[in-house]
Design an enzyme around this catalytic site. Structure first.
Site, PDB file in Angstrom:
ATOM      1  NE  ARG A  49      -2.003  -1.490   3.604  1.00 16.57           N
ATOM      2  CZ  ARG A  49      -2.492  -1.620   4.830  1.00 16.57           C
ATOM      3  NH1 ARG A  49      -3.764  -1.406   5.072  1.00 16.57           N
ATOM      4  NH2 ARG A  49      -1.697  -1.954   5.837  1.00 16.57           N
ATOM      5  CG  ASP A  51       2.421   6.369   2.615  1.00 19.62           C
ATOM      6  OD1 ASP A  51       1.514   5.621   3.014  1.00 19.62           O
ATOM      7  OD2 ASP A  51       3.532   6.463   3.173  1.00 19.62           O
ATOM      8  CE1 TYR A 109       7.427   1.457  -2.542  1.00 16.97           C
ATOM      9  CE2 TYR A 109       8.153  -0.623  -1.595  1.00 16.97           C
ATOM     10  CZ  TYR A 109       7.150   0.283  -1.863  1.00 16.97           C
ATOM     11  OH  TYR A 109       5.866   0.012  -1.456  1.00 16.97           O
ATOM     12  NE  ARG A 196       7.660  10.199   2.104  1.00 11.89           N
ATOM     13  CZ  ARG A 196       6.469  10.665   2.509  1.00 11.89           C
ATOM     14  NH1 ARG A 196       5.416   9.845   2.510  1.00 11.89           N
ATOM     15  NH2 ARG A 196       6.330  11.907   2.885  1.00 11.89           N
TER      16      ARG A 196
END
Length: 264
Positions: A49, A51, A109, A196
């Site tokens: 999921r 953001d 990622y 992040r």
């Protein structure tokens, strides 16, 4: 019947993946498009999921349906009813024990950071930005302490719902391509805001605010308040999910390699 789909989307057009009452999420618009083709309500389950503002080039999801449709209907048909900022790449029928999230062995990622004096224009919302010249060699060296199995509490959002902060980082690299710096992460799974938060701290190292050894110190401290603030979502892309070979997904259900985003 259970169907798995591959999805790409521009995250700055949505308020995250997970469904919300206002219906402005990737899940909401895809479920609506799928329901139009299926002629019945459809519930999607995804591999990860994302953001608000986070993009995907290789998200994987599955849904159950009683509708008998050609596989192309779940691709081109769904895309004809979905916004231009999201698209289904492929669809395959899978066994009922396939689960987009729990069957996945790892995720990949990529964070794309524009490192130049002026902010992005054309790429606004698609890349992160740091205006001061960053030391990529120092950042890459600092990132190597993340390899292996660790408690990533120092890089975990306070609202993270994961039962354990322990993750296995298979690979990590930081490379420069002209004005673009690319961070690649491959792990079994990631915590909320983990990437992040890692990028934010690595940028601090790149600026010279902290030495290379600071990342290892943060990792050992297991205290979020010691690390850098959460970096912007703009340059973050989910770009691969790995599954056991038994599943008939593209590339044998193994690794969907990260694309060369903005890199020549």
């Amino acid at each position: 019947m259970r169907v798995a789909i591959g999805v790409e989307y521009a995250g700055n057009a949505f308020e995250g993946w997970q469904t919300q009452p206002h219906r402005r999420t990737v899940q909401d618009v895809l479920e609506a498009a799928l329901a139009t083709i299926a002629g019945e309500s459809v519930k999607l389950v995804c591999a990860g999921r994302t953001d608000t503002g986070v993009h995907a080039t290789a998200q994987v999801a599955h849904f159950d349906t009683s509708a008998d449709r050609p596989l192309e209907a779940w691709v081109r048909g769904v895309n004809s009813h979905a916004p231009a900022s999201v698209g289904v790449l492929w669809a395959v029928v899978v066994d009922d024990d396939f689960h987009a999230r729990f069957s996945a062995m790892s995720r990949r990622y990529r964070y794309v950071l524009l490192n130049r004096r002026v902010r992005p224009g054309v790429l606004d919302g698609r890349v992160g930005w740091a205006h001061g010249l960053l030391n990529v060699a120092a950042m890459n060296e600092a990132a190597q302490c993340l390899l292996g199995v660790h408690d990533f509490t120092s890089f975990r959002a306070a609202q993270c719902q994961a039962k354990s902060p322990v993750r296995h980082m298979h690979s990590v690299s930081v490379k420069r391509f002209g004005e673009v710096i690319v961070f690649d992460f491959h792990a079994n799974a990631f915590l909320h805001h983990m990437i992040r938060n890692l990028v934010g701290s690595l940028v601090y190292v790149g600026k010279g605010r902290y030495p290379v050894t600071w990342m290892a110190e943060l990792l050992a401290a297991r205290q979020r308040s010691l690390a850098a603030p959460t970096f912007a979502p703009d340059g973050l892309y989910l770009c691969g999910v790995e599954y056991p070979e038994r599943w008939p997904l593209p590339d044998g259900g193994r690794i969907i390699a990260p694309p060369q985003l903005l890199v020549t």
